[in-house]
Design a protein around this motif. Structure first.
Motif, PDB file in Angstrom:
ATOM      1  N   ILE A 148       0.823  -1.223   0.068  1.00  0.00           N
ATOM      2  CA  ILE A 148      -0.011  -0.074  -0.001  1.00  0.00           C
ATOM      3  C   ILE A 148       0.999   1.306  -0.036  1.00  0.00           C
ATOM      4  CG2 ILE A 148      -1.645   1.286   1.289  1.00  0.00           C
ATOM      5  CD1 ILE A 148      -2.875  -1.494   2.234  1.00  0.00           C
ATOM      6  N   ALA A 149       2.161   1.131   0.856  1.00  0.00           N
ATOM      7  CA  ALA A 149       2.854   2.478   0.907  1.00  0.00           C
ATOM      8  C   ALA A 149       3.516   2.638  -0.592  1.00  0.00           C
ATOM      9  CB  ALA A 149       3.872   2.220   2.027  1.00  0.00           C
ATOM     10  N   GLU A 150       3.964   1.535  -1.103  1.00  0.00           N
ATOM     11  CA  GLU A 150       4.550   1.555  -2.392  1.00  0.00           C
ATOM     12  C   GLU A 150       3.490   2.176  -3.563  1.00  0.00           C
ATOM     13  OE1 GLU A 150       6.740  -1.569  -5.278  1.00  0.00           O
ATOM     14  OE2 GLU A 150       4.615  -1.905  -4.863  1.00  0.00           O
ATOM     15  N   LEU A 151       2.354   1.908  -3.347  1.00  0.00           N
ATOM     16  CA  LEU A 151       1.226   2.523  -4.122  1.00  0.00           C
ATOM     17  C   LEU A 151       1.001   4.061  -3.983  1.00  0.00           C
ATOM     18  CD1 LEU A 151      -1.099   2.192  -6.300  1.00  0.00           C
ATOM     19  CD2 LEU A 151      -2.440   1.945  -4.320  1.00  0.00           C
ATOM     20  N   MET A 152       0.943   4.398  -2.867  1.00  0.00           N
ATOM     21  CA  MET A 152       0.792   5.608  -2.461  1.00  0.00           C
ATOM     22  C   MET A 152       2.070   6.719  -2.813  1.00  0.00           C
ATOM     23  SD  MET A 152      -2.072   6.791  -1.594  1.00  0.00           S
ATOM     24  CE  MET A 152      -3.742   5.828  -1.059  1.00  0.00           C
ATOM     25  N   ASP A 153       3.401   6.141  -2.849  1.00  0.00           N
ATOM     26  CA  ASP A 153       4.274   6.827  -3.131  1.00  0.00           C
ATOM     27  C   ASP A 153       4.675   7.070  -4.482  1.00  0.00           C
ATOM     28  OD1 ASP A 153       7.265   7.777  -2.213  1.00  0.00           O
ATOM     29  OD2 ASP A 153       7.486   6.271  -3.724  1.00  0.00           O
ATOM     30  N   VAL A 154       4.225   6.137  -5.198  1.00  0.00           N
ATOM     31  CA  VAL A 154       4.375   6.179  -6.775  1.00  0.00           C
ATOM     32  C   VAL A 154       3.362   7.152  -7.283  1.00  0.00           C
ATOM     33  CG1 VAL A 154       3.211   4.299  -7.601  1.00  0.00           C
ATOM     34  CG2 VAL A 154       5.138   5.004  -8.825  1.00  0.00           C
ATOM     35  N   SER A 155       2.054   7.028  -6.607  1.00  0.00           N
ATOM     36  CA  SER A 155       0.969   7.901  -6.890  1.00  0.00           C
ATOM     37  C   SER A 155       1.551   9.486  -6.722  1.00  0.00           C
ATOM     38  CB  SER A 155      -0.328   7.728  -6.334  1.00  0.00           C
ATOM     39  OG  SER A 155      -0.695   6.381  -6.492  1.00  0.00           O
ATOM     40  N   ARG A 156       1.873   9.951  -5.506  1.00  0.00           N
ATOM     41  CA  ARG A 156       2.177  11.075  -5.330  1.00  0.00           C
ATOM     42  C   ARG A 156       3.490  11.639  -6.290  1.00  0.00           C
ATOM     43  NH1 ARG A 156      -0.034  15.252  -2.873  1.00  0.00           N
ATOM     44  NH2 ARG A 156      -1.537  14.444  -1.089  1.00  0.00           N
ATOM     45  N   ARG A 157       4.443  10.814  -6.427  1.00  0.00           N
ATOM     46  CA  ARG A 157       5.408  11.034  -7.447  1.00  0.00           C
ATOM     47  C   ARG A 157       5.001  11.390  -8.770  1.00  0.00           C
ATOM     48  NH1 ARG A 157       9.760   7.354  -7.877  1.00  0.00           N
ATOM     49  NH2 ARG A 157       8.417   5.602  -7.037  1.00  0.00           N
ATOM     50  N   PHE A 158       3.894  10.597  -9.456  1.00  0.00           N
ATOM     51  CA  PHE A 158       3.300  10.863 -10.646  1.00  0.00           C
ATOM     52  C   PHE A 158       2.963  12.210 -10.670  1.00  0.00           C
ATOM     53  CE2 PHE A 158      -0.435  11.130 -13.377  1.00  0.00           C
ATOM     54  CZ  PHE A 158       0.292  11.006 -14.446  1.00  0.00           C
ATOM     55  N   PHE A 159       1.866  12.659  -9.740  1.00  0.00           N
ATOM     56  CA  PHE A 159       1.267  13.997  -9.702  1.00  0.00           C
ATOM     57  C   PHE A 159       2.274  15.101  -9.494  1.00  0.00           C
ATOM     58  CE2 PHE A 159      -2.253  11.257  -8.633  1.00  0.00           C
ATOM     59  CZ  PHE A 159      -3.136  11.517  -9.769  1.00  0.00           C
ATOM     60  N   ALA A 160       3.671  14.783  -9.013  1.00  0.00           N
ATOM     61  CA  ALA A 160       4.458  15.768  -8.986  1.00  0.00           C
ATOM     62  C   ALA A 160       5.528  16.349  -9.982  1.00  0.00           C
ATOM     63  CB  ALA A 160       5.542  15.544  -7.712  1.00  0.00           C
ATOM     64  N   LEU A 161       5.268  15.344 -10.970  1.00  0.00           N
ATOM     65  CA  LEU A 161       5.724  15.409 -12.246  1.00  0.00           C
ATOM     66  C   LEU A 161       5.788  16.689 -12.821  1.00  0.00           C
ATOM     67  CD1 LEU A 161       5.354  11.920 -13.958  1.00  0.00           C
ATOM     68  CD2 LEU A 161       7.393  12.802 -13.146  1.00  0.00           C
ATOM     69  N   PRO A 162       6.402  17.255 -13.584  1.00  0.00           N
ATOM     70  CA  PRO A 162       6.178  18.638 -14.439  1.00  0.00           C
ATOM     71  C   PRO A 162       4.839  18.290 -15.346  1.00  0.00           C
ATOM     72  CG  PRO A 162       8.474  18.159 -14.762  1.00  0.00           C
ATOM     73  CD  PRO A 162       7.758  16.994 -14.046  1.00  0.00           C
ATOM     74  N   GLU A 163       4.160  19.323 -15.627  1.00  0.00           N
ATOM     75  CA  GLU A 163       3.051  19.183 -16.098  1.00  0.00           C
ATOM     76  C   GLU A 163       3.166  18.732 -17.659  1.00  0.00           C
ATOM     77  OE1 GLU A 163      -1.215  20.396 -16.548  1.00  0.00           O
ATOM     78  OE2 GLU A 163       0.226  19.917 -15.120  1.00  0.00           O
ATOM     79  N   PRO A 180       9.243   5.681 -14.865  1.00  0.00           N
ATOM     80  CA  PRO A 180       9.068   4.053 -15.623  1.00  0.00           C
ATOM     81  C   PRO A 180       8.575   3.103 -14.604  1.00  0.00           C
ATOM     82  CG  PRO A 180      11.313   4.884 -15.497  1.00  0.00           C
ATOM     83  CD  PRO A 180      10.544   5.905 -15.125  1.00  0.00           C
ATOM     84  N   GLU A 181       8.967   3.436 -13.196  1.00  0.00           N
ATOM     85  CA  GLU A 181       8.392   2.240 -12.086  1.00  0.00           C
ATOM     86  C   GLU A 181       6.874   2.313 -12.230  1.00  0.00           C
ATOM     87  OE1 GLU A 181      10.390   5.718  -9.810  1.00  0.00           O
ATOM     88  OE2 GLU A 181      10.407   4.941 -11.988  1.00  0.00           O
ATOM     89  N   LEU A 182       6.497   3.103 -12.541  1.00  0.00           N
ATOM     90  CA  LEU A 182       4.589   3.321 -12.351  1.00  0.00           C
ATOM     91  C   LEU A 182       4.373   2.180 -12.771  1.00  0.00           C
ATOM     92  CD1 LEU A 182       2.084   5.006 -11.408  1.00  0.00           C
ATOM     93  CD2 LEU A 182       2.098   5.844 -14.005  1.00  0.00           C
ATOM     94  N   GLN A 183       4.610   1.513 -13.907  1.00  0.00           N
ATOM     95  CA  GLN A 183       4.051   0.362 -14.696  1.00  0.00           C
ATOM     96  C   GLN A 183       4.085  -0.909 -13.759  1.00  0.00           C
ATOM     97  OE1 GLN A 183       5.276  -0.206 -18.794  1.00  0.00           O
ATOM     98  NE2 GLN A 183       3.978  -2.108 -18.926  1.00  0.00           N
ATOM     99  N   GLN A 184       5.317  -1.052 -13.340  1.00  0.00           N
ATOM    100  CA  GLN A 184       5.783  -2.303 -12.624  1.00  0.00           C
ATOM    101  C   GLN A 184       4.651  -2.232 -11.343  1.00  0.00           C
ATOM    102  OE1 GLN A 184       9.912  -2.577 -11.825  1.00  0.00           O
ATOM    103  NE2 GLN A 184       9.928  -3.633 -13.545  1.00  0.00           N
ATOM    104  N   VAL A 185       4.643  -1.118 -10.706  1.00  0.00           N
ATOM    105  CA  VAL A 185       3.862  -1.016  -9.306  1.00  0.00           C
ATOM    106  C   VAL A 185       2.524  -1.167  -9.708  1.00  0.00           C
ATOM    107  CG1 VAL A 185       2.913   0.664  -7.680  1.00  0.00           C
ATOM    108  CG2 VAL A 185       5.619   0.538  -8.196  1.00  0.00           C
ATOM    109  N   MET A 186       2.001  -0.497 -10.589  1.00  0.00           N
ATOM    110  CA  MET A 186       0.487  -0.908 -11.073  1.00  0.00           C
ATOM    111  C   MET A 186      -0.027  -2.140 -11.459  1.00  0.00           C
ATOM    112  SD  MET A 186      -0.122   2.064  -9.878  1.00  0.00           S
ATOM    113  CE  MET A 186      -2.020   1.776  -9.829  1.00  0.00           C
TER     114      MET A 186
END
Length: 351
Positions: free
Chosen positions: A62-77, A144-150
């Motif tokens: 669960i922590a891994e999911l929330m961490d990568v979610s936060r990092r996705f929305f922190a990406l530049p527009e 790129p790690e978003l795909q593996q986590v999801m």
């Protein structure tokens, strides 16, 4: 934590809690299993929503999911817009704030939609319109790690979804595998990673507008301490803040159809968070193959007597295949994507 059925006369001020660790499919008539089945059935008959604890999903997943979610929305527009859903005829990818609608009104959230990673289905004679929903995802090159986590999350929650469906079946007097055929081949799961930004007063508070889920089952994980979800009940709204370690679970319209209205798909909404904060949530929609028809169950007489029938709404017809329901929802929610890629389908649904 125990689960107890309540009577319809009890006032409801919060969602019930259901403990999956009580359920032992090998001993379905044990006291613990019966208590679980009664609580599961009662929660979704009366309210359509509950908190699920005892699910066994590790905290680090669960922590891994929330961490990568936060990092996705922190990406530049620019990195997020590189995978904007306007590029996808399959309604996959990033939706900017204000890019989705519910009941024709603008929702105030940004999100990424992720489905099963499959090739697109070529159009042609005999190919149903809803097959446009099959196709590849869009993944951010900057994360790129978003795909593996999801993909790990999808596999984990698909197992949980199957467990819950089997338990519902038994609680309704059915064989445990009654729903299996609909999910056996190419289930049409969907994950949304959603961020709700604040909206200053006196702007409208609609994070996502009031709606029912059109599929079978939703498993929602919400960032700790972040409220906003509200569930309609008896003409009012029940606040459903996150419970540590729990999923918020609700049924969709197809389980209401399967049970002749005994189980209840319930209207819910999300209000925008207060100024100075935001909210991450990750709903997982566990749905069958696009071409699947959900089985229509013959309930035991005592349950059938309490089945209210399927909700009739001329503005929201429920079709007999999941794909037709999903396509209807996508065309309405993302009219910009529909206009770019599916003007013919929009015109057809208008008539």
């Amino acid at each position: 934590m125990s689960t107890h059925a309540r009577t319809s006369a009890d006032p409801v001020t919060s969602l019930p809690v259901v403990d999956l660790s009580q359920w032992d499919p090998a001993v379905p008539d044990s006291e613990r299993s019966v208590a679980f089945l009664d609580g599961l059935r009662d929660a979704t008959h009366r309210i359509g929503f509950f908190y699920l604890v005892g699910h066994g999903i590790p905290d680090d997943r669960i922590a891994e999911l929330m961490d990568v979610s936060r990092r996705f929305f922190a990406l530049p527009e620019a990195d997020k817009l590189a995978i904007e859903n306007l590029r996808s005829p399959h309604f996959r990818g990033y939706t900017r704030v204000g890019g989705e609608r519910t009941q024709g009104r603008t929702d105030w959230r940004e999100q990424i939609d992720i489905g099963p990673e499959r090739p697109a289905v070529p159009a042609g004679p005999g190919v149903p319109d809803f097959e446009v929903l099959e196709g590849p995802n869009q993944w951010p090159a900057a994360l790129p790690e978003l795909q593996q986590v999801m993909e790990r999350w999808d596999a984990t929650l698909a197992d949980l979804g199957r467990t819950l469906l089997a338990a519902w079946a038994v609680s309704l007097g059915q064989p445990a595998d009654v729903f299996d055929a609909a999910f056996a081949d190419r289930p049409s799961t969907l994950i949304k990673i959603v961020r709700y930004p604040a909206r200053p007063e006196p702007e409208a508070k609609q994070g996502v507008g009031a709606h029912k889920d059109g599929g079978v089952l939703t498993l929602l994980l919400v960032e700790p301490g972040k409220g906003g979800l509200q569930v309609e009940h008896d003409g009012g709204w029940i606040d459903a803040p996150p419970v540590p370690g729990a999923f918020v679970v609700n049924i969709g319209e197809l389980l209401e159809v399967a049970t002749g209205g005994y189980l209840k798909a319930t209207v819910h909404r999300v209000e925008s968070p207060p100024v100075g904060s935001d909210r991450i949530s990750v709903p997982y929609f566990f749905n069958p193959a696009l071409a699947a028809r959900i089985p229509l169950l013959t309930l035991p007489p005592e349950l059938a007597a309490e089945a209210a029938g399927v909700t009739a709404d001329p503005d929201n017809p429920i079709f007999d295949t999941y794909g037709a329901n999903a396509l209807k929802s996508r065309l309405r929610a993302h009219p910009d994507v529909a206009a770019i890629h599916h003007a013919d389908l929009v015109a057809a649904q208008a008539h």
